[in-house]
Write an enzyme that holds these catalytic residues in place. Structure first.
Site, PDB file in Angstrom:
ATOM      1  N   GLY A 209     -23.839 -15.134  24.855  1.00  0.00           N
ATOM      2  CA  GLY A 209     -23.303 -15.201  23.498  1.00  0.00           C
ATOM      3  C   GLY A 209     -24.409 -15.134  22.462  1.00  0.00           C
ATOM      4  O   GLY A 209     -24.325 -14.409  21.466  1.00  0.00           O
TER       5      GLY A 209
ATOM      6  N   GLN B 290     -39.736 -29.202  37.482  1.00  0.00           N
ATOM      7  CA  GLN B 290     -39.449 -28.178  36.478  1.00  0.00           C
ATOM      8  C   GLN B 290     -39.991 -28.643  35.124  1.00  0.00           C
ATOM      9  O   GLN B 290     -40.027 -29.845  34.839  1.00  0.00           O
ATOM     10  CB  GLN B 290     -37.948 -27.855  36.409  1.00  0.00           C
ATOM     11  CG  GLN B 290     -37.035 -28.963  35.926  1.00  0.00           C
ATOM     12  CD  GLN B 290     -36.529 -29.855  37.039  1.00  0.00           C
ATOM     13  OE1 GLN B 290     -37.245 -30.165  37.977  1.00  0.00           O
ATOM     14  NE2 GLN B 290     -35.277 -30.297  36.915  1.00  0.00           N
TER      15      GLN B 290
ATOM     16  N   ASP C 285     -30.374 -23.335  36.255  1.00  0.00           N
ATOM     17  CA  ASP C 285     -31.247 -24.181  35.442  1.00  0.00           C
ATOM     18  C   ASP C 285     -32.664 -23.613  35.491  1.00  0.00           C
ATOM     19  O   ASP C 285     -33.219 -23.433  36.581  1.00  0.00           O
ATOM     20  CB  ASP C 285     -31.237 -25.614  35.994  1.00  0.00           C
ATOM     21  CG  ASP C 285     -31.850 -26.613  35.028  1.00  0.00           C
ATOM     22  OD1 ASP C 285     -31.324 -26.731  33.918  1.00  0.00           O
ATOM     23  OD2 ASP C 285     -32.848 -27.259  35.392  1.00  0.00           O
TER      24      ASP C 285
ATOM     25  N   TYR D 200     -23.074 -19.290  26.843  1.00  0.00           N
ATOM     26  CA  TYR D 200     -24.059 -19.632  25.805  1.00  0.00           C
ATOM     27  C   TYR D 200     -25.183 -18.606  25.761  1.00  0.00           C
ATOM     28  O   TYR D 200     -25.481 -18.037  24.707  1.00  0.00           O
ATOM     29  CB  TYR D 200     -24.618 -21.026  26.088  1.00  0.00           C
ATOM     30  CG  TYR D 200     -25.582 -21.529  25.035  1.00  0.00           C
ATOM     31  CD1 TYR D 200     -25.129 -21.874  23.764  1.00  0.00           C
ATOM     32  CD2 TYR D 200     -26.931 -21.670  25.317  1.00  0.00           C
ATOM     33  CE1 TYR D 200     -26.012 -22.337  22.796  1.00  0.00           C
ATOM     34  CE2 TYR D 200     -27.816 -22.136  24.354  1.00  0.00           C
ATOM     35  CZ  TYR D 200     -27.354 -22.468  23.094  1.00  0.00           C
ATOM     36  OH  TYR D 200     -28.235 -22.925  22.141  1.00  0.00           O
TER      37      TYR D 200
ATOM     38  N   ARG E   1     -40.502 -28.508  30.785  1.00  0.00           N
ATOM     39  CA  ARG E   1     -39.911 -28.245  29.476  1.00  0.00           C
ATOM     40  C   ARG E   1     -40.957 -28.547  28.409  1.00  0.00           C
ATOM     41  O   ARG E   1     -41.930 -29.249  28.661  1.00  0.00           O
ATOM     42  CB  ARG E   1     -38.674 -29.134  29.238  1.00  0.00           C
ATOM     43  CG  ARG E   1     -37.481 -28.866  30.155  1.00  0.00           C
ATOM     44  CD  ARG E   1     -36.861 -27.519  29.908  1.00  0.00           C
ATOM     45  NE  ARG E   1     -35.673 -27.320  30.730  1.00  0.00           N
ATOM     46  CZ  ARG E   1     -35.686 -26.820  31.958  1.00  0.00           C
ATOM     47  NH1 ARG E   1     -36.841 -26.478  32.520  1.00  0.00           N
ATOM     48  NH2 ARG E   1     -34.567 -26.642  32.625  1.00  0.00           N
TER      49      ARG E   1
END
Length: 315
Positions: free
Chosen positions: A150, A211, A275, A147, A213
């Site tokens: 790409g 973590q 991750d 991913y 986000r």
């Protein structure tokens, strides 16, 4: 003769694509929605099928498409690890061959073409928050590389077509987005937490939950798409689109629990390979050039998303 803009949306039956199709129809466009239904679903666009200005076509973008359009939004690619790791070779082909095919179509039709890239091009970043000028830190041979790399290659192709063929390109890098029509089993953190809480299951946190986000509600993101497509020819991007409000995974889990209620517990599991530890967009460019910034607060967006999932998830 109709003067409606003819717009192709690849991946149009996916989470983001279906919301984009809706927005474009409301803006008075003729919309051709193309999807192979690998991760998208007809259910996301069923309510649009009776609109005479909407057309749905089953097609895989790794094969050329011959249609006449004025604008192309290229959203085709599974975007959650569960989906894109299921067939990693096909994921890379969708990004790379798909980009080549939509760029070829844009070249022939002289259409303006938009690439839905991703914050994953930054990998596990050493720079925080992430600015568009940062080249990233990506593992080229890891389980997420199909991913990440790409999408990086697709950006390369877009800019080479722009330089070589003077194509009008628009590239945005999407940060975490959530909202109605997310796939309930796509492994993304917002849908995971909501579905687990609604079912009364323990909420799974990978790592220690520290973590971070940044979560952007889907309507805000789609508004950014449309503004980017309408921007001046020399505004190629890439442009970060996301919400700069940063939350730890634990904070998100606790917010979902509070809103859903119930007795779910937080359960820690090992962090998956590669991750990212931090993910936060610098949206200075989007603010200055597009006049765009997110409007919907996390609590409001989570409420709408929880209401959507309540219809499908039973405890």
């Amino acid at each position: 003769m109709s003067n409606r803009k003819r717009v192709l949306v690849t991946g149009g039956a996916g989470f983001l694509g279906s919301h984009l199709c809706e927005r474009l129809l409301s803006d008075g466009c003729d919309v051709l929605c193309v999807d192979n239904f690998y991760s998208g679903t007809k259910d996301n666009v069923t309510h649009l099928l009776e609109n005479p200005h909407f057309e749905l076509m089953r097609h895989d973008v790794t094969f050329p498409l011959y249609v006449e359009v004025d604008e192309i939004y290229n959203l085709a690619c599974p975007a959650s690890p569960i989906h894109y790791q299921r067939d990693p070779v096909q994921t890379t082909k969708t990004s790379v061959h798909g980009a080549i095919n939509v760029l070829g179509l844009a070249k022939r039709t002289k259409a303006r073409v938009f690439q839905a890239s991703t914050s994953e091009v930054y990998g596990d970043p050493e720079v925080h928050p992430q600015q568009e000028g940062y080249w990233g830190r990506v593992n080229p041979i890891g389980i997420r590389s199909c991913y990440d790399e790409g999408k990086r290659c697709a950006e390369t192709l877009f800019f080479d077509y722009h330089r070589q063929h003077d194509l009008e390109i628009k590239v945005v890098r999407i940060f975490n987005t959530y909202g109605p029509r997310m796939h309930p089993n796509d492994g993304r953190v917002v849908s995971n937490f909501i579905v687990q809480a609604l079912r009364g299951e323990d909420i799974t946190i990978y790592g220690d939950g520290s973590q971070t986000r940044s979560f952007c509600y889907v309507d805000d993101l789609i508004d950014g798409f449309v503004r980017m497509m309408a921007s001046s020819k020399d505004m190629t991007g890439p442009v970060n689109l996301g919400n700069p409000g940063e939350f730890t995974i634990r904070e998100l889990a606790e917010a979902v629990l509070k809103m859903v209620g119930g007795k779910s517990k937080l359960v820690m599991k090992p962090l998956p390979q590669d991750d990212p530890k931090q993910r936060q967009p610098d949206i200075t460019l989007a603010k200055s050039v597009l006049g765009w910034k997110p409007q919907i607060k996390l609590e409001e967006g989570l409420g709408r998303t929880i209401d959507y999932f309540r219809k499908f998830v039973t405890s």
